[in-house]
Design a protein around this motif. Structure first.
Motif, PDB file in Angstrom:
ATOM      1  N   PRO A   1       0.848  -1.190   0.000  1.00 43.60           N
ATOM      2  CA  PRO A   1       0.000   0.000   0.000  1.00 43.60           C
ATOM      3  C   PRO A   1       0.883   1.240   0.000  1.00 43.60           C
ATOM      4  CG  PRO A   1      -0.021  -1.057   2.156  1.00 43.60           C
ATOM      5  CD  PRO A   1       0.706  -1.980   1.231  1.00 43.60           C
ATOM      6  N   SER A   2       0.380   2.312  -0.586  1.00 45.77           N
ATOM      7  CA  SER A   2       1.145   3.555  -0.666  1.00 45.77           C
ATOM      8  C   SER A   2       1.612   3.983   0.731  1.00 45.77           C
ATOM      9  CB  SER A   2       0.224   4.624  -1.271  1.00 45.77           C
ATOM     10  OG  SER A   2       0.855   5.853  -1.289  1.00 45.77           O
ATOM     11  N   GLY A   3       2.888   4.269   0.879  1.00 45.96           N
ATOM     12  CA  GLY A   3       3.438   4.744   2.154  1.00 45.96           C
ATOM     13  C   GLY A   3       4.042   3.653   3.023  1.00 45.96           C
ATOM     14  N   ALA A   4       3.937   2.379   2.594  1.00 44.32           N
ATOM     15  CA  ALA A   4       4.467   1.278   3.423  1.00 44.32           C
ATOM     16  C   ALA A   4       5.994   1.233   3.401  1.00 44.32           C
ATOM     17  CB  ALA A   4       3.902  -0.059   2.971  1.00 44.32           C
ATOM     18  N   GLY A   5       6.601   1.883   2.385  1.00 41.32           N
ATOM     19  CA  GLY A   5       8.061   1.966   2.361  1.00 41.32           C
ATOM     20  C   GLY A   5       8.725   1.208   1.226  1.00 41.32           C
TER      21      GLY A   5
ATOM     22  N   SER B   1       9.394   2.045  -1.980  1.00 40.89           N
ATOM     23  CA  SER B   1      10.407   2.793  -2.749  1.00 40.89           C
ATOM     24  C   SER B   1      11.671   2.976  -1.914  1.00 40.89           C
ATOM     25  CB  SER B   1       9.888   4.178  -3.155  1.00 40.89           C
ATOM     26  OG  SER B   1       8.615   4.073  -3.699  1.00 40.89           O
ATOM     27  N   SER B   2      11.516   3.292  -0.613  1.00 38.78           N
ATOM     28  CA  SER B   2      12.696   3.500   0.250  1.00 38.78           C
ATOM     29  C   SER B   2      13.494   2.205   0.367  1.00 38.78           C
ATOM     30  CB  SER B   2      12.282   3.934   1.660  1.00 38.78           C
ATOM     31  OG  SER B   2      11.381   4.987   1.610  1.00 38.78           O
ATOM     32  N   LEU B   3      12.803   1.077   0.514  1.00 40.66           N
ATOM     33  CA  LEU B   3      13.509  -0.207   0.657  1.00 40.66           C
ATOM     34  C   LEU B   3      14.247  -0.564  -0.632  1.00 40.66           C
ATOM     35  CD1 LEU B   3      10.852  -2.217   2.693  1.00 40.66           C
ATOM     36  CD2 LEU B   3      13.200  -1.708   3.434  1.00 40.66           C
TER      37      LEU B   3
ATOM     38  N   VAL C   1       7.142  -7.380   6.808  1.00 39.28           N
ATOM     39  CA  VAL C   1       6.521  -6.292   7.584  1.00 39.28           C
ATOM     40  C   VAL C   1       7.593  -5.226   7.788  1.00 39.28           C
ATOM     41  CG1 VAL C   1       5.398  -5.645   9.741  1.00 39.28           C
ATOM     42  CG2 VAL C   1       4.946  -7.890   8.734  1.00 39.28           C
ATOM     43  N   ASN C   2       7.355  -4.052   7.243  1.00 38.15           N
ATOM     44  CA  ASN C   2       8.340  -2.965   7.358  1.00 38.15           C
ATOM     45  C   ASN C   2       8.044  -2.151   8.619  1.00 38.15           C
ATOM     46  OD1 ASN C   2      10.254  -0.982   6.968  1.00 38.15           O
ATOM     47  ND2 ASN C   2       9.061   0.096   5.396  1.00 38.15           N
ATOM     48  N   ASP C   3       8.539  -2.698   9.759  1.00 41.26           N
ATOM     49  CA  ASP C   3       8.412  -1.965  11.025  1.00 41.26           C
ATOM     50  C   ASP C   3       9.754  -1.264  11.250  1.00 41.26           C
ATOM     51  OD1 ASP C   3       7.805  -1.016  13.478  1.00 41.26           O
ATOM     52  OD2 ASP C   3       7.331  -2.945  14.393  1.00 41.26           O
ATOM     53  N   ASP C   4      10.769  -2.055  11.656  1.00 37.67           N
ATOM     54  CA  ASP C   4      12.120  -1.498  11.739  1.00 37.67           C
ATOM     55  C   ASP C   4      12.730  -1.528  10.333  1.00 37.67           C
ATOM     56  OD1 ASP C   4      14.626  -0.799  13.342  1.00 37.67           O
ATOM     57  OD2 ASP C   4      15.255  -2.521  12.158  1.00 37.67           O
ATOM     58  N   PHE C   5      13.164  -0.360   9.835  1.00 31.94           N
ATOM     59  CA  PHE C   5      13.609  -0.274   8.438  1.00 31.94           C
ATOM     60  C   PHE C   5      14.799  -1.182   8.141  1.00 31.94           C
ATOM     61  CE2 PHE C   5      15.831   1.548   4.802  1.00 31.94           C
ATOM     62  CZ  PHE C   5      14.797   1.728   3.911  1.00 31.94           C
TER      63      PHE C   5
END
Ligand SMILES: Nc1nc2c(ncn2[C@@H]2O[C@H](COP(=O)(O)OP(=O)(O)O)[C@@H](O)[C@H]2O)c(=O)[nH]1
Ligand SMILES: Nc1ncnc2c1ncn2[C@@H]1O[C@H](COP(=O)(O)OP(=O)(O)O)[C@@H](O)[C@H]1O
Length: 210
Positions: free
Chosen positions: A14-18, A20-22, A168-172
């Motif tokens: 979902p948008s904002g889950a991270g 692109s950053s990952l 699960v993207n909790d701790d990056f």
């Protein structure tokens, strides 16, 4: 040794889950991997560059590309069109480069039908409230756009079971480690598989010319 083609990884969330950053953090560690740059009719966000984050095009241009069969997959997401260029992707994979597709579940389905060896990875946020905080703290979308993306989040997450892996993207840093492990394991497995197939083919060809 046989030439190997690159592996294709789909990353959805979902948008904002991270996602692109990952993907960007992983690519910063592995210069031999690439992310596919999609075409979109969405307006650029501040700081987004044409040809780097997306190829930004008008709706008429996008529709002409659909008619010309230019996209391997395309979908309408949040009221805008997004699509993956077929020739660019094929060319990159043929060079042996691993490619990430940052695309939604609709596009993922279309790719899976055409390229069943594609590896699907779904990124989940720890909770919906954290997702909302991330969209807000990213600071790039208006309140209306954030509300629209939040309203679609559960729909996107309902397709998580169509993917091979969930993170699960909790701790990056932990999520990045998991993504990296999945990608490197799959890469080694598929390289060995392609090499075995090529070796078998070479043996058969050698026998047939005996
Ligand atoms: N099917 C498809 N989806 C895409 C493509 N490019 C981006 N998307 C998806 O479109 C959605 C919106 O992307 P974007 O506007 O960049 O917003 P963000 O996910 O909040 O950064 C995300 O789910 C992306 O994964 C594409 O080429 N094809
Ligand atoms: N594990 C995390 N913890 C805290 N913030 C995160 C984490 N992962 C990503 N973010 C932040 O959340 C926001 C949305 O991430 P982004 O990669 O743009 O999501 P997506 O591409 O899935 O829409 C960004 O501001 C990013 O820095």
């Amino acid at each position: 040794m046989a030439e190997v083609t690159g592996n294709l990884f789909i990353v959805s969330a979902p948008s904002g889950a991270g996602k692109s950053s990952l993907i960007q953090a992983l690519l910063a560690q592995h210069a031999d991997m690439q992310v596919s740059v999609s075409h979109t009719t969405r307006a650029p966000r501040p700081g987004e560059q044409n040809g780097v984050h997306y190829h930004f095009v008008k709706v008429d241009d996008f529709k002409a590309r659909i008619a010309a069969g230019e996209f391997l997959e395309w979908a309408e997401v949040f009221g805008n069109y997004y699509g993956t260029s077929r020739t660019t992707l094929e060319h990159t994979l043929q060079q042996g480069i691993d490619v990430f597709l940052d695309i939604d579940w609709q596009g993922a389905r279309q790719i899976r039908q055409q390229l069943p060896d594609t590896i699907g990875i779904f990124i989940l946020p720890p909770s919906l409230s954290v997702l909302q905080q991330r969209l807000q703290s990213r600071g790039q979308d208006s309140a209306d756009i954030i509300a629209g993306r939040m309203s679609k989040a559960q729909d996107e997450m309902s397709h998580a079971d169509e993917y091979d892996y969930l993170i699960v993207n909790d701790d990056f840093q932990q999520a990045l480690l998991e993504l990296r492990s999945i990608v490197l394991c799959q890469r080694n497995r598929l390289i060995r598989q392609q090499q075995r197939q090529q070796d078998l083919l070479d043996q058969l060809l050698a026998k047939s010319t005996d």
